[in-house]
Design a protein around this motif. Structure first.
Motif, PDB file in Angstrom:
ATOM      1  N   GLU A 109      50.160  28.249  25.770  1.00 30.23           N
ATOM      2  CA  GLU A 109      49.763  29.630  25.509  1.00 30.23           C
ATOM      3  C   GLU A 109      50.032  30.508  26.728  1.00 30.23           C
ATOM      4  N   LEU A 110      49.909  29.921  27.908  1.00 30.56           N
ATOM      5  CA  LEU A 110      50.107  30.682  29.132  1.00 30.56           C
ATOM      6  C   LEU A 110      51.550  31.173  29.277  1.00 30.56           C
ATOM      7  N   GLU A 111      52.486  30.478  28.663  1.00 27.21           N
ATOM      8  CA  GLU A 111      53.890  30.907  28.716  1.00 27.21           C
ATOM      9  C   GLU A 111      54.033  32.314  28.146  1.00 27.21           C
ATOM     10  N   HIS A 112      53.274  32.634  27.108  1.00 24.67           N
ATOM     11  CA  HIS A 112      53.347  33.956  26.477  1.00 24.67           C
ATOM     12  C   HIS A 112      52.386  34.945  27.140  1.00 24.67           C
ATOM     13  N   GLN A 113      51.288  34.443  27.653  1.00 25.52           N
ATOM     14  CA  GLN A 113      50.283  35.328  28.238  1.00 25.52           C
ATOM     15  C   GLN A 113      50.685  35.865  29.597  1.00 25.52           C
ATOM     16  N   ILE A 114      51.529  35.138  30.318  1.00 28.40           N
ATOM     17  CA  ILE A 114      51.787  35.499  31.711  1.00 28.40           C
ATOM     18  C   ILE A 114      52.438  36.875  31.851  1.00 28.40           C
ATOM     19  N   GLU A 115      53.123  37.332  30.805  1.00 29.27           N
ATOM     20  CA  GLU A 115      53.767  38.638  30.879  1.00 29.27           C
ATOM     21  C   GLU A 115      52.762  39.785  30.973  1.00 29.27           C
ATOM     22  N   ARG A 116      51.527  39.540  30.548  1.00 29.07           N
ATOM     23  CA  ARG A 116      50.544  40.627  30.600  1.00 29.07           C
ATOM     24  C   ARG A 116      49.911  40.779  31.982  1.00 29.07           C
ATOM     25  N   TYR A 117      50.176  39.835  32.871  1.00 30.30           N
ATOM     26  CA  TYR A 117      49.644  39.950  34.233  1.00 30.30           C
ATOM     27  C   TYR A 117      50.586  40.824  35.050  1.00 30.30           C
ATOM     28  N   GLN A 118      50.274  42.109  35.106  1.00 26.87           N
ATOM     29  CA  GLN A 118      51.221  43.077  35.656  1.00 26.87           C
ATOM     30  C   GLN A 118      51.350  42.998  37.173  1.00 26.87           C
ATOM     31  N   TYR A 119      50.440  42.289  37.822  1.00 24.77           N
ATOM     32  CA  TYR A 119      50.517  42.194  39.276  1.00 24.77           C
ATOM     33  C   TYR A 119      51.680  41.316  39.736  1.00 24.77           C
ATOM     34  N   PHE A 120      52.353  40.602  38.815  1.00 27.73           N
ATOM     35  CA  PHE A 120      53.548  39.845  39.191  1.00 27.73           C
ATOM     36  C   PHE A 120      54.779  40.740  39.303  1.00 27.73           C
ATOM     37  N   SER A 121      54.703  41.907  38.720  1.00 25.86           N
ATOM     38  CA  SER A 121      55.889  42.733  38.585  1.00 25.86           C
ATOM     39  C   SER A 121      56.450  43.185  39.918  1.00 25.86           C
ATOM     40  N   TYR A 122      57.766  43.267  39.981  1.00 29.12           N
ATOM     41  CA  TYR A 122      58.454  43.845  41.139  1.00 29.12           C
ATOM     42  C   TYR A 122      57.941  45.257  41.416  1.00 29.12           C
ATOM     43  N   PHE A 123      57.494  45.943  40.345  1.00 27.73           N
ATOM     44  CA  PHE A 123      57.085  47.330  40.498  1.00 27.73           C
ATOM     45  C   PHE A 123      55.674  47.486  41.062  1.00 27.73           C
ATOM     46  N   PHE A 124      54.928  46.390  41.155  1.00 26.92           N
ATOM     47  CA  PHE A 124      53.616  46.438  41.796  1.00 26.92           C
ATOM     48  C   PHE A 124      53.807  46.045  43.253  1.00 26.92           C
ATOM     49  N   THR A 125      53.712  47.020  44.146  1.00 21.01           N
ATOM     50  CA  THR A 125      54.067  46.746  45.544  1.00 21.01           C
ATOM     51  C   THR A 125      52.841  46.717  46.450  1.00 21.01           C
ATOM     52  N   GLY A 126      51.715  46.343  45.895  1.00 22.37           N
ATOM     53  CA  GLY A 126      50.518  46.188  46.701  1.00 22.37           C
ATOM     54  C   GLY A 126      50.057  44.747  46.687  1.00 22.37           C
ATOM     55  N   SER A 127      48.898  44.505  47.286  1.00 21.53           N
ATOM     56  CA  SER A 127      48.290  43.183  47.242  1.00 21.53           C
ATOM     57  C   SER A 127      46.978  43.290  46.489  1.00 21.53           C
ATOM     58  N   LEU A 128      46.493  42.151  46.032  1.00 23.02           N
ATOM     59  CA  LEU A 128      45.216  42.093  45.324  1.00 23.02           C
ATOM     60  C   LEU A 128      44.120  41.822  46.352  1.00 23.02           C
ATOM     61  N   ARG A 129      43.223  42.764  46.529  1.00 27.39           N
ATOM     62  CA  ARG A 129      42.203  42.680  47.571  1.00 27.39           C
ATOM     63  C   ARG A 129      40.986  41.916  47.053  1.00 27.39           C
ATOM     64  N   MET A 130      40.726  40.747  47.631  1.00 31.78           N
ATOM     65  CA  MET A 130      39.635  39.892  47.169  1.00 31.78           C
ATOM     66  C   MET A 130      38.306  40.264  47.815  1.00 31.78           C
ATOM     67  N   GLU A 131      37.255  40.191  47.015  1.00 32.24           N
ATOM     68  CA  GLU A 131      35.900  40.198  47.561  1.00 32.24           C
ATOM     69  C   GLU A 131      35.614  38.785  48.085  1.00 32.24           C
ATOM     70  N   PRO A 132      34.664  38.641  49.013  1.00 31.58           N
ATOM     71  CA  PRO A 132      34.391  37.304  49.573  1.00 31.58           C
ATOM     72  C   PRO A 132      34.083  36.245  48.516  1.00 31.58           C
ATOM     73  N   ASP A 133      33.311  36.605  47.484  1.00 29.87           N
ATOM     74  CA  ASP A 133      32.979  35.605  46.462  1.00 29.87           C
ATOM     75  C   ASP A 133      34.201  35.217  45.641  1.00 29.87           C
ATOM     76  N   GLU A 134      35.119  36.167  45.437  1.00 34.15           N
ATOM     77  CA  GLU A 134      36.342  35.867  44.695  1.00 34.15           C
ATOM     78  C   GLU A 134      37.237  34.936  45.503  1.00 34.15           C
ATOM     79  N   ARG A 135      37.329  35.210  46.786  1.00 34.69           N
ATOM     80  CA  ARG A 135      38.138  34.333  47.646  1.00 34.69           C
ATOM     81  C   ARG A 135      37.578  32.918  47.634  1.00 34.69           C
ATOM     82  N   LEU A 136      36.265  32.808  47.698  1.00 34.87           N
ATOM     83  CA  LEU A 136      35.632  31.491  47.687  1.00 34.87           C
ATOM     84  C   LEU A 136      35.927  30.761  46.381  1.00 34.87           C
ATOM     85  N   CYS A 137      35.775  31.447  45.252  1.00 40.33           N
ATOM     86  CA  CYS A 137      36.015  30.813  43.952  1.00 40.33           C
ATOM     87  C   CYS A 137      37.465  30.368  43.799  1.00 40.33           C
ATOM     88  N   ILE A 138      38.400  31.236  44.185  1.00 39.54           N
ATOM     89  CA  ILE A 138      39.817  30.922  44.026  1.00 39.54           C
ATOM     90  C   ILE A 138      40.220  29.763  44.925  1.00 39.54           C
TER      91      ILE A 138
END
Length: 297
Positions: A109-138
């Protein structure tokens, strides 16, 4: 000629930084455990997440320079070039890298879902800023994934478990992306004002006569956004699309020109259309009337 590291397999990068090879289709690297290694400008044939406390300055993705925050994530996708060219310097980094082959996703299912994650796009030129709890979980999820790879041989059940972890990590990233988008949306009215001012300037300087109608890509770049991210913000602020906003502006200009005595052909040319019938088609799409019908009301 630039030195480019081809990453056709997740383990191409693992070998470059001298990290353990754990699986043919996925690589999980903990930078903190590695000896210093060289910079690399990478040609990606894989997906990846670089999850780090800090990033080197001057990182690129495609033709753009990334805007990177501390304690953040950079996402990459196949077909793009990114990183920092090898200059002989050896660096030590803190964080993790998760790289996986598109082959890992085949039939899932992830093969089809991955296209909706727009942060992979070449056109997104920022980074994803983690909160401390998010960094810990990931990072905990990455550690657990790596433990699975260290203690179990490759099998369909292992791959299913890995995909489950991967999906969860991607959802965390998507939550961060949507939060950042919402924060940008709080300044949506300011963005729309700058967007409108940019369109006014474009036509005031008669750029449409040589460059044609302004595009979303042009406007996003002029306002220091990626086109897709810019489009998302405009949509949240207006409920419509960025190209729709441009078209609405153009048609309002057209109405003014028509009412001030310009014929359809002149109006079309003054607004930057290649052919009058292109103008007529857009005018009817936006107003429900042809220019002639509008003048005859």
């Amino acid at each position: 000629m630039k030195k480019i590291l081809k990453i056709d397999s997740p383990n191409d990068y693992a070998r470059f930084v001298e990290a353990p090879v754990l699986h043919p289709l996925i690589s999980i690297i903990h930078f903190d455990e590695l000896a210093p290694f060289r910079h690399s400008l990478n040609n990606y044939g894989v997906y990846g997440l670089f999850i780090q406390r800090q990033f080197p300055e001057g990182l690129s993705y495609g033709m753009k320079t990334l805007q990177v925050s501390d304690a953040s994530i950079i996402a990459v996708e196949p077909g793009q070039i990114g990183g920092l060219e090898d200059n002989g310097e050896r660096i030590s980094l803190s964080g993790w890298v998760l790289l996986w082959s598109p082959e890992l996703l085949h039939g899932s299912e992830l093969e089809h879902q991955i296209e909706r994650y727009q942060y992979f796009s070449y056109f997104f030129t920022g980074s994803l800023r983690m909160e401390p709890d998010e960094r810990l979980c990931i990072t905990q999820l990455l550690s657990q994934m790596r433990q699975e790879l260290l203690t179990h041989d490759d099998s369909p059940s292992l791959r299913s478990i890995l995909l489950g972890y991967l999906h969860l990590i991607l959802e965390y990233c998507n939550r961060i992306y949507l939060r950042q988008l919402s924060e940008e949306d709080n300044g949506g009215s300011d963005l729309l004002k700058r967007f409108h001012d940019l369109l006014q300037q474009y036509f005031r300087e008669n750029r449409q006569l040589s460059q044609g109608l302004p595009t979303v890509t042009y406007c996003a770049s002029a306002l220091a956004y990626s086109p897709r991210y810019f489009g998302d913000i405009v949509h949240k602020a207006t409920g419509g699309t960025a190209i729709g906003y441009i078209h609405n502006y153009v048609i309002n200009q057209a109405k003014s020109l028509l009412m001030n005595g310009h014929n359809i052909s002149e109006t079309s040319r003054l607004l930057g259309f290649d052919f009058p019938h292109h103008f007529t088609r857009l005018f009817k799409k936006m107003t429900g009337l042809t220019p002639s019908e509008y003048l005859g009301k």
